[in-house]
Scaffold this motif. Structure first.
Motif, mmCIF file in Angstrom:
data_model
loop_
_atom_site.group_PDB
_atom_site.id
_atom_site.type_symbol
_atom_site.label_atom_id
_atom_site.label_comp_id
_atom_site.label_asym_id
_atom_site.label_seq_id
_atom_site.Cartn_x
_atom_site.Cartn_y
_atom_site.Cartn_z
ATOM 1 N N UNK A 1 -0.099 6.124 5.804
ATOM 2 C CA UNK A 1 -1.491 5.797 5.467
ATOM 3 C C UNK A 1 -1.790 5.995 3.988
ATOM 4 N N UNK A 2 -1.449 7.171 3.466
ATOM 5 C CA UNK A 2 -1.677 7.415 2.035
ATOM 6 C C UNK A 2 -0.845 6.462 1.187
ATOM 7 N N UNK A 3 0.347 6.151 1.661
ATOM 8 C CA UNK A 3 1.195 5.238 0.883
ATOM 9 C C UNK A 3 0.624 3.820 0.892
ATOM 10 N N UNK A 4 -0.084 3.459 1.950
ATOM 11 C CA UNK A 4 -0.761 2.149 1.986
ATOM 12 C C UNK A 4 -1.830 2.102 0.886
ATOM 13 N N UNK A 5 -2.580 3.201 0.740
ATOM 14 C CA UNK A 5 -3.586 3.299 -0.332
ATOM 15 C C UNK A 5 -2.906 3.230 -1.694
ATOM 16 N N UNK A 6 -1.812 3.972 -1.856
ATOM 17 C CA UNK A 6 -1.085 3.994 -3.133
ATOM 18 C C UNK A 6 -0.542 2.606 -3.462
ATOM 19 N N UNK A 7 -0.076 1.890 -2.446
ATOM 20 C CA UNK A 7 0.423 0.531 -2.651
ATOM 21 C C UNK A 7 -0.689 -0.340 -3.238
ATOM 22 N N UNK A 8 -1.892 -0.231 -2.694
ATOM 23 C CA UNK A 8 -3.028 -1.006 -3.200
ATOM 24 C C UNK A 8 -3.334 -0.652 -4.651
ATOM 25 N N UNK A 9 -3.293 0.640 -4.978
ATOM 26 C CA UNK A 9 -3.564 1.081 -6.356
ATOM 27 C C UNK A 9 -2.530 0.464 -7.302
ATOM 28 N N UNK A 10 -1.270 0.524 -6.916
ATOM 29 C CA UNK A 10 -0.208 -0.044 -7.756
ATOM 30 C C UNK A 10 -0.390 -1.548 -7.930
ATOM 31 N N UNK A 11 -0.695 -2.231 -6.835
ATOM 32 C CA UNK A 11 -0.875 -3.687 -6.911
ATOM 33 C C UNK A 11 -2.064 -4.048 -7.795
ATOM 34 N N UNK A 12 -3.135 -3.268 -7.705
ATOM 35 C CA UNK A 12 -4.304 -3.526 -8.548
ATOM 36 C C UNK A 12 -3.980 -3.315 -10.021
ATOM 37 N N UNK A 13 -2.923 -2.547 -10.283
ATOM 38 C CA UNK A 13 -2.524 -2.274 -11.661
ATOM 39 C C UNK A 13 -1.348 -3.138 -12.114
ATOM 40 N N UNK A 14 -1.059 -4.192 -11.365
ATOM 41 C CA UNK A 14 -0.091 -5.169 -11.835
ATOM 42 C C UNK A 14 1.312 -5.074 -11.270
ATOM 43 N N UNK A 15 1.584 -4.077 -10.412
ATOM 44 C CA UNK A 15 2.922 -3.979 -9.815
ATOM 45 C C UNK A 15 3.036 -5.004 -8.688
#
Length: 104
Positions: free
Chosen positions: A71-85
């Motif tokens: 669950x937390x990694x799903x949130x982290x994935x979104x943060x990374x994607x929003x930052x261009x990863x």
């Protein structure tokens, strides 16, 4: 929220067994990380946004994000994607899924 490129514990275990270098980002709290981990960088999800500039990876590198259950990694994935990863993969089932495999 796309799950199509997420990764299962079996694939990670196989790649680790082959000594393949993986870009692992463990977003659990440090105490959880030190209790049991499969390596990688440990940045708790709550601190990820402020540390994003220090990540050692390129925007198109495969990054596998890990937490306890996914669950937390799903949130982290979104943060990374929003930052261009562009190639972020969430470990489905988290570290618990890896532990289940190791106890077989």
């Amino acid at each position: 929220m796309s799950h199509s490129n997420d990764i299962r514990a079996g694939e990670i275990k196989e790649r680790l067994n082959n000594n393949e270098p993986l870009n692992l980002l463990d977003v659990r709290e440090p105490i959880e990380y030190h209790t049991h981990n499969i390596g990688g960088l440990n940045i708790p999800v709550g601190k990820l946004a402020e540390h994003i500039a220090q990540l050692p990876w390129q925007y198109n590198d495969e990054i596998i994000v890990i937490c306890k259950v996914g669950l937390r990694s799903e949130t982290a994935k979104s943060i990374l994607e929003q930052n261009g990863y562009q190639n972020v993969r969430n470990l489905i089932g988290g570290i618990l899924a890896i532990e289940k495999l190791q106890s077989i």
